[in-house]
Design an enzyme around this catalytic site. Structure first.
Site, short mmCIF file in Angstrom:
data_model
loop_
_atom_site.label_atom_id
_atom_site.label_comp_id
_atom_site.label_asym_id
_atom_site.label_seq_id
_atom_site.Cartn_x
_atom_site.Cartn_y
_atom_site.Cartn_z
N LYS B 79 0.85 -1.20 0.00
CA LYS B 79 0.00 0.00 0.00
C LYS B 79 0.89 1.25 0.00
O LYS B 79 1.92 1.28 0.67
CB LYS B 79 -0.89 -0.03 1.25
N SER B 154 -9.61 1.48 3.00
CA SER B 154 -8.75 2.23 2.14
C SER B 154 -7.68 1.40 1.41
O SER B 154 -7.07 1.90 0.48
CB SER B 154 -8.05 3.32 2.95
N SER B 178 -9.73 -0.92 7.23
CA SER B 178 -9.21 -0.68 5.87
C SER B 178 -8.50 -1.86 5.22
O SER B 178 -8.22 -1.81 4.02
CB SER B 178 -8.24 0.51 5.89
#
Lengths: 97, 490
Positions: B79, B154, B178
């Protein structure tokens, strides 16, 4: 409780955010809607309840102070927004007016 | 024709045995990444050159007889709020669009030391703030099962990368769900360990009492491998647990059935408020657990419904403080001429550098912490957080694990919730509790729900009992191959 126009201006300064008039209004409405939802916890009885700021109890964490190679000045300043002669360069902080 | 991506444990075995090379595996991963990027915008950066360089170096070491580790040649996606040396890390924000970290996060270093290769940086909601990946300065990521829908967030890009077989493992971060929510929306496994088990050194902070690194993958074996490599104390992170001994591989070996396991279904979250498809999937999983020898009973957590309010006050308050460092002064992007003076330049840099949701949350957090409102909001939220922790402690007196849906519904159409931030916050009702209390929690695939879209069920364990979650996942996986690990269509 809700945020007024004046409160919104104060908040923008606290948060150091420059926003246009239209967005300021839209955000004020959003925040007031969200705050209205938060009201539910204000009604909850928490008399005598201790705040929980960190999920796992932890105390000051110490380690030996051992000298290690960190980033060089050049490596660190490579990330700078603006640098000059080995220094960070920033806009003037003192208003001369 | 694109080759299918194997599981991490299979790749590592083959690369170590030299029946394939790390370079060949990475080439396959990069080819898939290119297609996924074009169709779904899952990445901020694809690190083609760096990944191939690493792979060739690894192959050379293997040929020289060196043991390069248990993740030899395994492509991983990271990420973009986790630092990777010399590969830019934007956190999905314009304000960090040129940020190239001079070091890697501890979790990345440990994966690389075990032979893994970072092939791409995944798209995300800016600074981890959002549940749909629509809040990225680099455009939204799309759901591979239906590209008119969001992938969740996310860690949406990380989830899409795993679901489409670009990589068998991806790193995400989980502040309020997330990792788990996008895992559910994509039909894969998403695991958030106990707070303090994975180092956050090199992870761009959102809300420090809630943030944890998490793993997205398609197999419990891959999860155990990654966790045993990454977990354990890190002197660079003061919140890293000093005495942690990861035992995930060992837990997997005991994964035969679930006899004696007591699972509590949280009644406040497992009935109303969920879609019919999600409830049906939950019921199927309960039946399966019972068949496998577990006992499933209902348990009440009376303060669970207050989780969202407590969470969003704590998270925004901490975010407003953490994000104060992005001011266009020392580093991060600067807007406006220096002659305007520092305050004006700072306010412009932040106003223009942060996206709308980040601006909203920074304002919310500033309000919750401001003089006159602190006790009414932030302080109150921390007391409610304590009540929620007490609820969990009581529930764990009678149950080994607790269970809920991962999210109340499946992936929704792009744009459906972006105009109403509160409606998006409410979707986190099941996931925020583990972050507030610091527990480990996992989303496991539970088959399809509405519109033939995947959904997940969530299990949480007492603090530091994360291995139970991996063991449970392994048993479910062994008895329900179909719900697990389906690759999304490319």
């Amino acid at each position: 409780m809700s945020i007024s126009d004046q409160g919104m201006e104060h908040l923008k300064t606290l948060a150091r955010l420059k926003l246009g008039d239209e967005e300021t209004q839209a955000l004020k409405d959003d925040l007031n809607k969200i705050l209205a939802y938060f009201e539910q916890i204000r009604d909850l009885d928490t008399e005598g309840v201790e705040e929980l700021a960190r999920p796992i109890d932890s105390f000051n964490v110490f380690r030996e102070d051992i000298l290690e190679q960190g980033l060089t000045q050049q490596e660190a300043l490579a990330l700078a927004t603006e640098a000059e002669e080995g220094f960070f360069k920033v806009p003037r902080t003192i208003d001369t007016d | 024709m694109l080759l299918d991506m194997k599981f991490a444990y299979q790749i590592a075995e083959e690369v170590r045995a030299q029946t394939t090379s790390a370079e060949a595996v990475v080439q396959t991963a990069l080819a898939r990444a290119g297609v996924v990027q074009q169709n779904l915008n899952a990445f901020v950066t694809i690190a083609t050159e760096e990944a191939l360089k690493w792979a060739r170096a690894l192959d050379a070491r293997i040929r020289a007889g060196e043991d390069v580790g248990v993740l030899a040649g395994v492509p991983v996606v990271v990420k973009d709020n986790i630092c990777t040396k010399d590969i830019r890390a934007t956190a999905g924000s314009k304000i960090l669009s040129e940020f190239v970290p001079p070091y890697s996060a501890t979790v990345v270093q440990r994966l690389e030391q075990a032979g893994a290769i970072v092939i791409a940086k995944a798209n995300l909601d800016e600074f981890g703030m959002g549940g749909s990946n629509e809040n990225s300065a680099f455009g939204p990521t799309l759901n591979p099962w239906d590209s008119s829908r969001v992938p969740g967030g996310s860690s949406g890009g990380s989830a899409v990368a795993v679901a489409t077989g670009v990589a068998p493992l991806a790193l995400g971060t989980d502040t309020g769900g997330s990792v788990r929510q996008p895992a559910g929306f994509n039909g894969i496994i998403g695991f958030k360990p106990t707070y303090g088990r994975l180092s956050r050194y090199g992870v761009i902070a959102f809300a420090s009492s809630l943030d944890q690194v998490g793993v997205l993958c398609r197999s419990s074996r891959d999860l155990a491998l990654a966790m045993d490599v990454m977990a354990g104390h890190d002197a660079m992170d003061a919140t890293s647990l000093a005495t942690d001994k990861p035992m995930f591989g060992a837990a997997l070996k005991q994964a035969t059935d679930l006899r004696g396991l007591r699972i509590g279904l949280i009644s406040e979250l497992s009935e109303q408020g969920n879609s019919p498809g999600v409830l049906a999937a939950l019921k199927r999983t309960v039946d399966k657990l019972t068949t496998l020898g577990a006992s499933v009973g209902e348990v009440s957590l009376p303060h669970a419904p207050y989780g969202i309010a407590s969470y969003y006050l704590v998270a925004t308050a901490e975010a407003s403080s953490n994000l104060a460092r992005y001011d266009g002064m020392i580093y991060s992007e600067r807007s406006g001429d220096n002659g305007l003076g520092q305050l004006e330049v700072m306010m412009r840099s932040r106003g223009e550098g942060f996206g709308p949701e980040v601006r909203r949350r920074v304002l919310m957090g500033s309000y919750a912490l401001s003089a006159g409102y602190y006790d009414a909001y932030y302080g109150k939220a921390l007391k409610v957080r304590r009540l929620i922790a007490n609820d969990f402690a009581r529930a764990f007196e009678n149950f080994d694990l607790l269970m809920t849906p991962t999210s109340p519904g499946t992936a929704y159409p792009l744009g459906e919730k972006s105009a109403d931030p509160l409606s998006m916050y409410l979707d986190d009702v099941d996931t925020v509790l583990a972050n507030l209390v610091g527990l480990g929690a996992i989303s496991v695939p539970a088959g399809k729900a509405e519109n033939e879209l995947p959904c997940g069920v969530q299990f949480s364990a007492p603090v530091l009992q994360d291995e139970r979650l991996v063991k449970l996942t392994a048993v479910l996986e062994a008895h329900d191959g179909e719900a697990f690990a389906p690759l999304a269509p490319l």
